[in-house]
Scaffold this active site. Structure first.
Site, PDB file in Angstrom:
ATOM      1  N   LYS A 117      47.617  41.300  32.468  1.00 59.02           N
ATOM      2  CA  LYS A 117      48.904  40.728  32.389  1.00 59.02           C
ATOM      3  C   LYS A 117      48.817  39.298  31.872  1.00 59.02           C
ATOM      4  O   LYS A 117      47.840  38.580  31.772  1.00 59.02           O
ATOM      5  CB  LYS A 117      49.217  40.559  33.906  1.00 59.02           C
ATOM      6  CG  LYS A 117      50.769  39.909  34.111  1.00 59.02           C
ATOM      7  CD  LYS A 117      51.098  39.823  35.589  1.00 59.02           C
ATOM      8  CE  LYS A 117      52.335  39.504  35.830  1.00 59.02           C
ATOM      9  NZ  LYS A 117      52.794  39.433  37.190  1.00 59.02           N
ATOM     10  N   SER A 192      57.058  41.988  37.891  1.00 59.75           N
ATOM     11  CA  SER A 192      56.741  41.263  36.758  1.00 59.75           C
ATOM     12  C   SER A 192      55.829  41.540  35.815  1.00 59.75           C
ATOM     13  O   SER A 192      55.412  41.062  35.039  1.00 59.75           O
ATOM     14  CB  SER A 192      56.638  39.775  37.183  1.00 59.75           C
ATOM     15  OG  SER A 192      55.387  39.677  37.965  1.00 59.75           O
ATOM     16  N   SER A 216      55.404  42.877  42.201  1.00 61.58           N
ATOM     17  CA  SER A 216      55.326  42.764  41.107  1.00 61.58           C
ATOM     18  C   SER A 216      54.354  43.635  40.332  1.00 61.58           C
ATOM     19  O   SER A 216      54.333  43.864  39.015  1.00 61.58           O
ATOM     20  CB  SER A 216      54.618  41.300  40.556  1.00 61.58           C
ATOM     21  OG  SER A 216      55.980  40.240  40.702  1.00 61.58           O
TER      22      SER A 216
END
Length: 532
Positions: A117, A192, A216
């Site tokens: 990420k 996310s 997330s």
């Protein structure tokens, strides 16, 4: 700004070799593009073993994943940073070192390509997290998890997209724009950690690392039909990332923030946690627990398989009614479990409105001022998903007395849930991950099914169990059980045409810091639910 091709997008895409570029316009009318990256069913465990046994060289595997990541990027816009050249160079070096020292001891993840990420720092690469404020600031140090992964032998070859503010379920920002869902490109890829979700669904990666502060990692996994694991906090390194909150926020907030794993199998998630915990992460990140991994995973799984399981089943969280495809998949899943000899105990979650109030209080300790200052610094416009979620308006910071009160209320909740576990005497809890599947862009608004277990700091896994089918027709609004807001959510599902192929997930939850036993139970549950 977000509707145009940005300078950052052009710079990133220029790093895709010409030989790997595709005619994107030729696929413009296709919603589902998964078949463009067809590959074997090998998960991260298989690939690591095959590299170790010399079935594949590190370079062969790395080039294959870089190519698939390049295709995934062109079709879903899932990447932020492309590191293909550096990755292939490292792969060649690892192969050469092994050839020169054929008896060398190999680290456990030797040659395994791993995606990250965008929040994680890699030296020399931006961690912009979708905010203009952080652009063009190459990292000068690695995040602790980055260093641990490199010491374990991985190949880092890309970073993946996130939402503006990191607080919505749409991975969309003004820097790299929107990530699409490769299964239905009219739907969100989640957030996310949405870039990871889309990349792994397209097998541009088989294991990647994200974060989970309220779902997330699990929400993108559910949206993209893969596995998403939120461990208990402080088992995997979280610190040393770029997050758009005040320094120290992650340790002060009473909602557990965890590094998360997204992968193509539940055992790959377990393999990732086992390998990292065995690497003594507290040596790199002092916030990590010095908790040993006590048994070999294979023996733990064997033990779990011999024990009849008891699972508490939650039909909904008491605030929002699952839509028809979710209810249908839950019925089918519970029937499979029952037919396999699993005992199902129906129950409800206590204190949910109180938990939501505590969570809201914890996430707004500074009145949202730090985030607002970042957004105003360039300035940059808010993307629609942030607007729809209600960007935090300026407000007063929480007083120390109110902060203590929030922690006291959380303790009461945790004690209540500890008593529930004792009363039920179950191995895990199973329930929906959300009241709906992946939604059209900018319309995801329900986080309670996931964030409750951040408050409790329980390990949780998203397990794919099917997809929307023609049988999932819209039914009457009278089925919405919890009032006006629930009715609005319920009407978001408009039928199987708009939601064609949208994946459906079940969420499985375990006890706090009992992750090893939990993962063994998940493996058994997953093996049952995978049977057609």
């Amino acid at each position: 700004m977000a509707d145009k091709v940005t300078w950052w997008e052009k710079t990133r895409d220029s790093l895709i070799p010409k030989a790997w570029r595709i005619d994107v316009d030729a696929y413009a009318s296709r919603k589902n593009v998964l078949d463009l990256t067809l590959t074997s069913d090998d998960d991260a465990v298989d690939i690591a073993r095959k590299i170790r046994s010399r079935v594949f060289s590190v370079e062969e595997v790395t080039v294959a994943f870089c190519k698939r990541a390049a295709i995934a990027q062109q079709l879903t816009n899932c990447l932020t940073e492309i590191l293909f050249d550096e990755a292939i160079s490292r792969a060649q070096t690892l192969d050469q070192e092994r050839k020169a020292n054929p008896g060398m001891s190999l680290p456990p993840l030797f040659g395994l390509p791993v995606s990250l990420k965008d929040t994680y720092h890699i030296i020399g690469v931006d961690a912009s997290i979708g905010l203009a404020y952080y652009c063009n600031q190459p990292s000068t140090v690695n995040s602790p998890l980055t260093d641990i992964l490199l010491s374990l032998g991985v190949i880092l070859y890309c970073k993946t997209n996130v939402p503006q503010t990191m607080m919505t379920a749409d991975s969309h920002n003004n820097i790299f724009c929107r990530t699409l869902n490769p299964i239905n490109r009219d739907l969100t890829a989640g957030g996310s950690t949405g870039g990871e979700g889309a990349l792994i669904a397209m097998r541009g990666s088989v294991v990647g690392f994200g974060t989970d502060a309220g779902g997330s990692a699990r929400i993108p996994a559910a949206c993209n039909g893969i596995y998403g694991f939120k461990p208990s906090a402080n088992l995997m390194p979280f610190s040393g990332q770029r997050i758009p909150f005040l320094d120290g926020w992650e340790t002060a907030i009473g909602v557990s923030i965890a590094a998360g794993v997204l992968a193509t199998s539940s055992r790959a998630c377990a393999f990732a946690l086992e390998t990292i915990m065995k690497a003594n992460p507290a040596n790199n990140d002092p916030s990590c627990l010095r908790m040993p991994w006590t048994k070999d995973l294979e023996s733990t799984l064997t033990t779990a398989e011999k024990k009849p399981l008891r699972i508490a089943f939650i039909s909904d969280e008491g605030l929002s009614t699952p839509t028809p495809p979710i209810r249908r998949a839950l019925r089918e899943s519970t029937e499979k479990l029952k037919n396999a000899g699993v005992e199902i105990i129906d129950t409800n979650l206590p204190l949910v409105p109180e938990m939501v109030a505590i969570i809201v209080g914890m996430f707004t300790l500074d009145g949202g001022q730090h985030m607002l200052n970042i957004l105003a610094s360039k300035p940059e416009p808010l993307v629609p998903s942030v607007v729809n979620m209600g960007s935090p308006p300026p407000g007063p910071s929480t007083t120390m007395e109110k902060y203590f009160e929030l922690n006291k209320r959380r303790q009461v909740v945790m004690e209540t849930y500890s008593a529930l576990w004792r009363e039920l005497d179950v191995d895990a809890i199973a329930m929906p991950l959300a009241p709906y599947t992946a939604m059209p862009p900018d319309s995801w608004s329900s986080f309670t099914y996931t964030v409750l277990f951040n408050l409790l700091d329980y390990p949780s896994m998203a397990i794919p169990v099917g997809a929307v089918s023609g049988a999932d027709q819209v039914d009457g609004i009278s089925n919405a059980r919890y009032g006006e807001e629930d009715s609005k959510l319920y009407q978001k599902y408009t039928g199987p045409n708009e939601y064609a192929d949208a994946p459906i997930a079940v969420q499985v939850i375990g006890r706090r810091q009992d992750d090893q036993a939990f993962l063994a139970v998940v493996d058994v549950i997953d093996s049952i639910l995978r049977v057609e």
